[in-house]
Motif scaffolding. Structure first.
Motif, mmCIF file in Angstrom:
data_model
loop_
_atom_site.group_PDB
_atom_site.id
_atom_site.type_symbol
_atom_site.label_atom_id
_atom_site.label_comp_id
_atom_site.label_asym_id
_atom_site.label_seq_id
_atom_site.Cartn_x
_atom_site.Cartn_y
_atom_site.Cartn_z
ATOM 1 N N GLY A 142 111.992 63.161 145.039
ATOM 2 C CA GLY A 142 112.067 64.583 145.368
ATOM 3 C C GLY A 142 112.541 64.827 146.793
ATOM 4 N N ALA A 143 112.046 64.023 147.740
ATOM 5 C CA ALA A 143 112.427 64.196 149.140
ATOM 6 C C ALA A 143 113.899 63.890 149.365
ATOM 7 C CB ALA A 143 111.555 63.303 150.027
ATOM 8 N N ALA B 62 122.126 62.592 140.898
ATOM 9 C CA ALA B 62 122.277 61.218 141.394
ATOM 10 C C ALA B 62 121.274 60.904 142.492
ATOM 11 C CB ALA B 62 123.708 61.008 141.907
ATOM 12 N N MET B 63 121.021 61.868 143.398
ATOM 13 C CA MET B 63 120.106 61.627 144.506
ATOM 14 C C MET B 63 118.666 61.462 144.037
ATOM 15 S SD MET B 63 121.674 61.149 147.235
ATOM 16 C CE MET B 63 120.145 60.984 148.151
ATOM 17 N N ALA B 64 118.311 62.085 142.906
ATOM 18 C CA ALA B 64 116.957 61.920 142.378
ATOM 19 C C ALA B 64 116.699 60.468 142.003
ATOM 20 C CB ALA B 64 116.751 62.820 141.165
ATOM 21 N N THR B 65 117.735 59.786 141.522
ATOM 22 C CA THR B 65 117.610 58.356 141.222
ATOM 23 C C THR B 65 117.734 57.533 142.494
ATOM 24 O OG1 THR B 65 118.565 58.687 139.032
ATOM 25 C CG2 THR B 65 118.590 56.456 139.899
ATOM 26 N N TRP B 66 118.676 57.896 143.342
ATOM 27 C CA TRP B 66 118.933 57.155 144.573
ATOM 28 C C TRP B 66 117.681 57.073 145.442
ATOM 29 C CZ3 TRP B 66 123.479 54.741 145.808
ATOM 30 C CH2 TRP B 66 123.634 54.283 147.128
ATOM 31 N N GLY B 67 116.873 58.128 145.412
ATOM 32 C CA GLY B 67 115.695 58.180 146.265
ATOM 33 C C GLY B 67 114.725 57.037 146.049
ATOM 34 N N LEU C 128 110.827 68.139 156.748
ATOM 35 C CA LEU C 128 109.657 67.672 156.000
ATOM 36 C C LEU C 128 110.047 66.618 154.973
ATOM 37 C CD1 LEU C 128 107.552 70.922 155.450
ATOM 38 C CD2 LEU C 128 106.860 68.845 156.660
ATOM 39 N N ALA C 129 111.214 66.784 154.364
ATOM 40 C CA ALA C 129 111.674 65.783 153.396
ATOM 41 C C ALA C 129 111.926 64.441 154.083
ATOM 42 C CB ALA C 129 112.945 66.266 152.697
ATOM 43 N N LEU C 130 112.542 64.482 155.252
ATOM 44 C CA LEU C 130 112.763 63.246 156.004
ATOM 45 C C LEU C 130 111.436 62.626 156.432
ATOM 46 C CD1 LEU C 130 115.779 64.407 158.210
ATOM 47 C CD2 LEU C 130 115.854 62.759 156.329
ATOM 48 N N SER C 131 110.463 63.469 156.779
ATOM 49 C CA SER C 131 109.131 62.958 157.122
ATOM 50 C C SER C 131 108.497 62.279 155.919
ATOM 51 C CB SER C 131 108.235 64.103 157.607
ATOM 52 O OG SER C 131 108.777 64.721 158.750
ATOM 53 N N ALA C 132 108.655 62.883 154.739
ATOM 54 C CA ALA C 132 108.109 62.286 153.515
ATOM 55 C C ALA C 132 108.778 60.957 153.212
ATOM 56 C CB ALA C 132 108.280 63.253 152.345
ATOM 57 N N ILE C 133 110.089 60.872 153.440
ATOM 58 C CA ILE C 133 110.815 59.622 153.206
ATOM 59 C C ILE C 133 110.305 58.532 154.139
ATOM 60 C CG2 ILE C 133 113.072 58.517 153.514
ATOM 61 C CD1 ILE C 133 114.306 61.127 152.399
ATOM 62 N N VAL D 118 111.810 66.086 138.283
ATOM 63 C CA VAL D 118 112.497 66.944 139.249
ATOM 64 C C VAL D 118 113.320 67.998 138.520
ATOM 65 C CG1 VAL D 118 114.305 66.986 141.011
ATOM 66 C CG2 VAL D 118 112.533 65.236 141.088
ATOM 67 N N ALA D 119 113.956 67.589 137.427
ATOM 68 C CA ALA D 119 114.761 68.528 136.658
ATOM 69 C C ALA D 119 113.908 69.660 136.096
ATOM 70 C CB ALA D 119 115.464 67.794 135.517
ATOM 71 N N ARG D 120 112.692 69.356 135.704
ATOM 72 C CA ARG D 120 111.837 70.358 135.073
ATOM 73 C C ARG D 120 111.072 71.208 136.067
ATOM 74 N NH1 ARG D 120 107.642 69.281 130.038
ATOM 75 N NH2 ARG D 120 106.942 71.447 129.817
ATOM 76 N N TYR D 121 110.546 70.561 137.123
ATOM 77 C CA TYR D 121 109.648 71.271 138.026
ATOM 78 C C TYR D 121 110.238 71.536 139.413
ATOM 79 C CZ TYR D 121 106.215 69.985 134.488
ATOM 80 O OH TYR D 121 105.542 69.821 133.313
ATOM 81 N N GLY D 122 111.371 70.924 139.737
ATOM 82 C CA GLY D 122 111.979 71.112 141.051
ATOM 83 C C GLY D 122 111.582 70.017 142.021
ATOM 84 N N ALA D 123 112.496 69.685 142.917
ATOM 85 C CA ALA D 123 112.283 68.571 143.842
ATOM 86 C C ALA D 123 111.099 68.778 144.785
ATOM 87 C CB ALA D 123 113.565 68.309 144.637
ATOM 88 N N PRO D 124 110.917 69.962 145.394
ATOM 89 C CA PRO D 124 109.789 70.112 146.325
ATOM 90 C C PRO D 124 108.432 69.871 145.671
ATOM 91 C CG PRO D 124 111.384 71.880 146.635
ATOM 92 C CD PRO D 124 111.782 71.156 145.389
ATOM 93 N N LEU D 125 108.233 70.400 144.467
ATOM 94 C CA LEU D 125 106.943 70.237 143.799
ATOM 95 C C LEU D 125 106.685 68.779 143.428
ATOM 96 C CD1 LEU D 125 104.402 71.503 142.650
ATOM 97 C CD2 LEU D 125 105.651 71.962 140.523
ATOM 98 N N VAL D 126 107.720 68.096 142.938
ATOM 99 C CA VAL D 126 107.568 66.688 142.569
ATOM 100 C C VAL D 126 107.258 65.845 143.807
ATOM 101 C CG1 VAL D 126 108.779 64.662 141.662
ATOM 102 C CG2 VAL D 126 108.979 66.861 140.499
ATOM 103 N N SER D 127 107.936 66.142 144.907
ATOM 104 C CA SER D 127 107.679 65.404 146.141
ATOM 105 C C SER D 127 106.238 65.615 146.616
ATOM 106 C CB SER D 127 108.656 65.852 147.232
ATOM 107 O OG SER D 127 108.424 65.150 148.432
#
Length: 467
Positions: free
Chosen positions: A403-404, A161-166, A292-297, A348-357
């Motif tokens: 991703g973030a 859900a968060m991947a869409t919410w982002g 870092l994720a919050l910084s990216a956001i 994100v499902a395939r490669y992971g959230a950090p890499l996609v971000s």
């Protein structure tokens, strides 16, 4: 809470990014997950739509009410000042009293304020309505994320859900920027408030039917001293930065605001260490991945918002384009943003959230670099000058934000869902304010876009180094 690498991999490989896909994949969470997510997502987009809906028609409002530049700046910033300042407190209220209850209270305030704004016959009422809209939004946004956590109680489903919410906030901001110009040109600026009114009223009616009741945090106290320091400090800092549009950095108005804000925010962690239930537990930000994720956001929100403002002013003031033509120029931006948002979840499902971000930040940096090189050149056609950057920037922003958002909320306990929502939305609101002040200090749109590109690339590099 630090998450192990194995847990990160599991979360990353179970994340999708489309609302319907998320609903289908999480059917075990309950039959109403799809409608519940759609309702909460629409509310989130509406909050950001309302934040940006006065950007294009602001000159028209200034002429109607005979407002000076300082007054227009305050009117433009009013919503964001209370929104950013109260988000942390709003998140803790959701954790203390229950997400759905605080969500309903916030929606009620937001609806009344959104109805009062277009009825205003003078600038004072309009300004008060915009401040009140920000208060309602500050209660609603983190509460919506707290309810979202209850809708998807399983970590894997919540990650999906968060991947869409982002991407919803960026989409809401883009819709506000685009539609406000169209609505203002065709029917007047007051009609743009019909969107948040309709969404808030509909959500108030449907919330008891579609959203689960979330438990209150019995026994938890409210950190009122921390809330006062954070709210006042963030609001004053935002106000001081916004004032740099009309005043020099050394002016007394700017300096008093920024120095007072600095003193309050420096006192904030000292108070939090002694609080029984701190507004922002300091350990919440010890995870480097989350920081870092919050910084990216914050950076992604800032990059898209600031670019829209700079290019809108350039097209209308320098090239003489109409508001409608300017809005039309950003249609590809909106289309790519929507398509990239739908694709981000499966990636994100395939490669992971950090890499996609990280990949999204690099792509957005390339878009900003192209805009700096060719986007502001009057002698280069739109298709070769603006369009390439307006395609790459939203494609990267959607991926980076999705991703973030997953990384920023990974490992958050259910009883801190409101806190996570408050922190994430605060980063999203402060980012544009800080970057816009930096843009004004640089004094050149081209340099500002180039510096933004470098900032995106730097965060992408740091993100790639964290395991």
């Amino acid at each position: 809470m630090t998450v192990t690498q194995s847990e990160n991999t599991t979360t990353g490989h179970t994340t999708t990014g489309h609302a319907a896909t998320a609903a289908a994949a999480t059917g075990a969470a309950g039959p109403a997950t799809g409608p519940a997510f759609a309702l909460l997502g629409t509310v989130q987009m509406s909050l950001i739509f309302a934040l940006t809906s006065l950007v294009v028609p602001l000159p028209t409002i200034g002429r109607e009410f005979s407002l000076a530049r300082d007054d227009l700046i305050l009117l433009s910033a009013a919503y964001g000042l209370t929104f950013a300042g109260l988000l942390l407190f709003g998140g803790r209220l959701a954790d203390r009293f229950g997400g759905r209850r605080v969500l309903s209270a916030g929606l009620l305030v937001f609806a009344v304020a959104s109805l009062a704004a277009p009825l205003a016959q003078g600038p004072g009422i309009l300004l008060a309505a915009r401040f009140a809209q920000g208060v309602g939004a500050a209660l609603t946004a983190p509460a919506a994320m707290a309810v979202l956590r209850a809708v998807f109680p399983q970590p894997a489903a919540y990650g999906r859900a968060m991947a869409t919410w982002g991407g919803l906030s960026v989409l809401g901001a883009t819709a506000g920027n685009l539609l406000s110009g169209v609505i203002s040109a065709l029917a007047g600026w007051r009609l743009s408030f019909a969107v948040p009114v309709a969404v808030a009223v509909t959500a108030l009616v449907l919330a008891p039917r579609l959203l689960p009741a979330t438990p209150a945090g019995a026994g938890r106290s409210l950190d009122l001293p921390g809330a006062l320091l954070a709210t006042t400090g963030i609001s004053l800092a935002s106000y001081g930065l916004v004032l740099t549009d009309a005043h020099s950095w050394g002016s007394s108005t700017v300096m008093v605001s920024l120095l007072t804000a600095a003193a309050l925010l420096l006192a904030f962690p000292l108070v939090e260490r002694r609080a029984r239930d701190p507004l922002l537990p300091l350990g919440f930000l010890r995870d480097r991945r989350r920081v870092l994720a919050l910084s990216a956001i914050g950076l992604t929100a800032a990059g898209t918002a600031t670019t829209f403002v700079l290019l809108s002013l350039h097209l209308q003031q320098d090239l003489g384009w109409s508001a409608l033509r300017t809005s039309a120029a950003f249609v590809p931006f909106a289309v790519v943003l929507l398509a990239a948002g739908r694709a981000a979840g499966p990636l994100v499902a395939r490669y992971g959230a950090p890499l996609v971000s990280t990949a999204g930040l690099v792509t957005a940096a390339a878009g900003l670099a192209l805009l700096a090189l060719t986007g502001l050149a009057a002698d280069i056609p739109y298709a070769y000058g603006l369009l390439p950057g307006l395609v790459l920037l939203p494609a990267g922003a959607a991926a980076a934000f999705a991703g973030a958002a997953v990384v920023a909320t990974d490992g958050v306990e259910p009883h801190q869902a409101g806190l996570a929502g408050g922190v994430m939305n605060t980063a999203m609101e402060l980012g544009p304010t800080v970057v816009f002040a930096a843009v004004l200090a640089l004094g050149s749109d081209t340099i500002s876009l180039a510096v933004s590109a470098v900032a995106f690339a730097a965060v992408a590099f740091l993100n790639s180094r964290v395991k």
